[in-house]
Design a protein around this motif. Structure first.
Motif, PDB file in Angstrom:
ATOM      1  N   THR A 294       0.822  -1.215   0.000  1.00 20.13           N
ATOM      2  CA  THR A 294       0.000   0.000   0.000  1.00 20.13           C
ATOM      3  C   THR A 294       0.856   1.265   0.000  1.00 20.13           C
ATOM      4  O   THR A 294       0.356   2.346  -0.312  1.00 20.13           O
ATOM      5  N   ARG A 295       2.144   1.139   0.331  1.00 20.53           N
ATOM      6  CA  ARG A 295       3.009   2.330   0.345  1.00 20.53           C
ATOM      7  C   ARG A 295       3.241   2.856  -1.073  1.00 20.53           C
ATOM      8  O   ARG A 295       3.279   4.066  -1.289  1.00 20.53           O
ATOM      9  N   ASN A 296       3.434   1.933  -2.030  1.00 23.11           N
ATOM     10  CA  ASN A 296       3.733   2.342  -3.404  1.00 23.11           C
ATOM     11  C   ASN A 296       2.548   2.183  -4.348  1.00 23.11           C
ATOM     12  O   ASN A 296       2.602   2.622  -5.498  1.00 23.11           O
TER      13      ASN A 296
ATOM     14  N   ARG B 219      -1.166   2.847  -3.606  1.00 23.83           N
ATOM     15  CA  ARG B 219      -2.192   3.258  -2.647  1.00 23.83           C
ATOM     16  C   ARG B 219      -3.558   2.658  -2.952  1.00 23.83           C
ATOM     17  O   ARG B 219      -4.319   2.339  -2.039  1.00 23.83           O
TER      18      ARG B 219
ATOM     19  N   GLN C 294       4.972   1.193   9.183  1.00 27.63           N
ATOM     20  CA  GLN C 294       5.091   0.377   7.981  1.00 27.63           C
ATOM     21  C   GLN C 294       4.210   0.907   6.859  1.00 27.63           C
ATOM     22  O   GLN C 294       4.571   0.881   5.690  1.00 27.63           O
ATOM     23  N   MET C 295       3.021   1.396   7.227  1.00 23.47           N
ATOM     24  CA  MET C 295       2.099   1.923   6.224  1.00 23.47           C
ATOM     25  C   MET C 295       2.495   3.325   5.765  1.00 23.47           C
ATOM     26  O   MET C 295       1.932   3.862   4.818  1.00 23.47           O
ATOM     27  N   ASP C 296       3.479   3.925   6.466  1.00 24.63           N
ATOM     28  CA  ASP C 296       3.982   5.244   6.071  1.00 24.63           C
ATOM     29  C   ASP C 296       2.853   6.278   6.036  1.00 24.63           C
ATOM     30  O   ASP C 296       2.719   7.056   5.093  1.00 24.63           O
TER      31      ASP C 296
END
Length: 409
Positions: A153-155, A157, A406-408
């Protein structure tokens, strides 16, 4: 896309971004063509209860964005739901993602589904866990740990590489699973084309349905032979390893050949019990440990059956998802090592607790798959009845700092 539109709106140069966008679109088209050439066999074993409900499940998937499938142990949810989703039209515009709470379950189920669908593992059906990515651009069904999906989900979304996500073993309510469910609920508005299937092995599915605004729930009965329950409480000051030996002798008097699965709270207890049992020198018997810190090769040993009786000493890693073949008997210590956060000391610690009634049912369900089974509880019936109905969700007993970072967010 957003950056390109913004630069064009602001009347700034966007040539480089436009070229990159065109190149990415061309690559996406090529990936879609390669996936369309992959042939996956859709065959449903009649022996699995979920197969008889596949038309009902397909109908719900086509008509709803979120579907909750509640099935007891042995119903075949994990291996058959990706096939049902594929037959319902998923896996064309994107991948079908399937999350599992543990590496062993993710890799084992991916190999099993690849075999059933007559495709090479890592091609039509693949798996990604930490430090190991067995997928390619042609991969249609991707198994992974829930931590991998959370990291993606970081890269990505909006999880654009998927057109269907299956959250398996949602009843475990791990921190990652709860965050993923919350993330997916918010994502539904932006991705009306995304299908979500939530699979739970316990009967608390109504909570998931309520969370997803009344999503439909379909129940699938499990497949099981009769299982007899016996309660064998500990003697005064009896050590756990001696208690397990006493239960094993009881089983050996009944059947000296049937495979046994023993649930223990942790690695130390497994090693103590293994030493005690190996010292008995039972003929044609091997003792196999199973816990998360073992290498994948060592964990896979429990799936290989032979001419010898197996005594498998496992943590709750064997409680859900995976099916260890040939288990006739289960010994439940009634103990589990859970991580809890102390807000006063701000320390996360592991402590041994009595298992919940739901976990006890899951452990009992590990036998009775191939023939009549016996489950021996190393505690009394009153203790079982007084246990909490469900295990506390991890989000209520742990620090949230790690998963938030972790989810930034």
């Amino acid at each position: 896309m957003r950056r390109t539109r913004q630069r064009i709106h602001d009347r700034k140069p966007a040539d480089q971004l436009t070229v990159k966008l065109r190149d990415e679109h061309a690559r996406a088209v090529q990936r879609a063509k390669r996936r369309a050439e992959v042939r996956l066999k859709l065959d449903y074993p009649d022996s699995l209860p979920v197969s008889s409900r596949r038309n009902d499940i397909q109908k719900l998937i086509k008509e709803n964005q979120v579907v909750i499938v509640c099935g007891t142990t042995g119903s075949g949810k994990t291996t058959q739901l990706p096939k049902i989703a594929r037959e319902a039209g998923a896996g064309k515009a994107g991948r079908i993602g399937v999350t599992q709470p543990r590496r062993l379950a993710a890799t084992g189920m991916a190999r099993r589904v690849a075999e059933e669908m007559k495709t090479d593992y890592g091609k039509g059906v693949g798996c990604q866990v930490r430090f190991d990515d067995s997928t390619c651009e042609e991969t249609i069904i991707k198994f992974m740990t829930d931590g991998i999906l959370l990291a993606e989900t970081r890269n990505d979304r909006h999880l654009l590489q998927y057109d269907c996500v299956i959250i398996d073993e949602a009843h475990e309510r791990s921190l990652n699973i709860d965050f993923i469910l919350g993330y997916l609920k918010n994502l539904l508005t932006y991705r009306p084309d995304l299908k979500i299937i939530i699979s739970s092995a316990t009967l608390d599915a109504e909570g998931f349905s309520s969370f997803f605004d009344g999503a439909p729930v379909i129940e699938v009965e499990g497949r099981a032979y009769p299982v007899e329950d016996f309660f064998l409480p500990p003697g005064k000051d009896e050590e756990l390893s001696n208690h397990i030996l006493r239960a094993m002798r009881w089983i050996s008097d009944v059947d000296p050949d049937g495979d046994v699965l023993v649930f223990l709270p942790g690695e130390r207890e497994i090693r103590d019990a293994a030493k005690k049992l190996e010292g008995q020198h039972w003929p044609d018997t091997e003792v196999l440990p199973l816990f998360g810190r073992l290498s994948m090769g060592e964990q896979q040993r429990v799936f290989k059956t032979g001419g010898r009786r197996r005594i498998i000493l496992a943590t709750n890693v064997a409680e859900t998802s995976i099916t260890i073949p040939g288990i006739h008997y289960v010994i439940d210590s009634g103990l589990v090592r859970l991580s809890r956060y102390n807000p006063r000391t701000q320390v996360q610690g592991l402590q041994i607790e009595q298992v919940s009634q739901a976990s006890a049912r899951q452990r009992r369900g590990r036998c009775g798959r191939v023939t009549d089974g016996i489950c021996i509880y190393l505690y009394d019936r009153d203790t079982l009845e007084q246990s909490p109905e469900f295990t506390d969700p991890e989000i209520r007993r742990t620090s949230l700092a790690g998963v938030i970072l972790q989810m930034d967010l």
